[in-house]
Design a protein around this motif. Structure first.
Motif, short mmCIF file in Angstrom:
data_model
loop_
_atom_site.label_atom_id
_atom_site.label_comp_id
_atom_site.label_asym_id
_atom_site.label_seq_id
_atom_site.Cartn_x
_atom_site.Cartn_y
_atom_site.Cartn_z
N PRO A 39 -44.88 -32.01 60.10
CA PRO A 39 -45.64 -31.20 61.05
C PRO A 39 -44.83 -31.02 62.34
O PRO A 39 -44.11 -31.92 62.76
N SER A 56 -50.61 -30.36 69.06
CA SER A 56 -50.31 -29.86 67.71
C SER A 56 -51.03 -30.67 66.63
O SER A 56 -51.42 -30.12 65.59
N LYS A 60 -53.12 -28.33 64.25
CA LYS A 60 -52.53 -28.11 62.93
C LYS A 60 -53.06 -29.02 61.84
O LYS A 60 -53.05 -28.66 60.67
N VAL A 99 -55.86 -29.13 56.37
CA VAL A 99 -55.18 -27.86 56.62
C VAL A 99 -55.79 -26.78 55.73
O VAL A 99 -56.28 -27.09 54.65
N GLN A 108 -50.20 -22.25 60.72
CA GLN A 108 -51.05 -23.17 59.97
C GLN A 108 -50.40 -23.47 58.62
O GLN A 108 -49.77 -22.61 58.01
N TYR A 109 -50.56 -24.70 58.19
CA TYR A 109 -49.98 -25.13 56.92
C TYR A 109 -50.93 -24.84 55.78
O TYR A 109 -52.14 -24.82 55.95
#
Length: 142
Positions: A39, A56, A60, A99, A108-109
């Motif tokens: 990340p 983050s 995220k 996520v 975004q993952y």
């Protein structure tokens, strides 16, 4: 001279410290589409590296993080800019990773998983600075 963009990456170990939290970047990612890595987040104006890590984590992964230590720092020249990054080891203080998060204008993952660090070799080979910094600290060649 190319502009410098500053960013952070964060390493979250599992309890037995044999796997790290890895994330899969989106298919639309400019530099590393669909690649598994650590990340990371980009600094905003006036933000410290540490503040970026904490923000983050929420934006995220949906978790509150606590910084343990600075792992490594380095630079990578990209086509249009120079990326400067600090990578931190962190702990999850609260929450469970999830996520993607519903936060607009933030990469975004698409997936996350606990993975052996060797999984990050592909990302390092394709130019992932966070993977290179982390693997280098572990003595893993890419």
């Amino acid at each position: 001279m190319k502009p410098v963009r500053s960013s952070t990456a964060f390493v979250i170990w599992n309890e037995s410290r044999d796997k790290v939290l890895a994330v899969q970047r989106p298919a639309s990612d400019e530099n590393l589409p669909n690649v598994w890595g650590l990340p990371a987040g980009s600094l905003r104006g006036g933000e410290s590296f540490e503040d970026c890590v904490l923000r983050s984590g929420k934006e995220k992964l949906g978790v509150e993080l606590e910084i343990v230590t600075l792992v490594s720092e380095g630079d990578l020249e990209r086509e249009r800019y120079i990326l400067h990054m600090q990578a931190f080891e962190v702990r999850i203080k609260s929450g469970k990773p999830s996520v993607p998060q519903n936060v607009p204008d933030v990469t975004q993952y698409q997936n996350w998983n606990w993975a052996e660090p060797i999984l990050l070799v592909e990302a390092a080979q394709k130019g992932s600075l966070c993977s290179r910094l982390f693997l280098g600290k572990l003595g893993i060649s890419y």
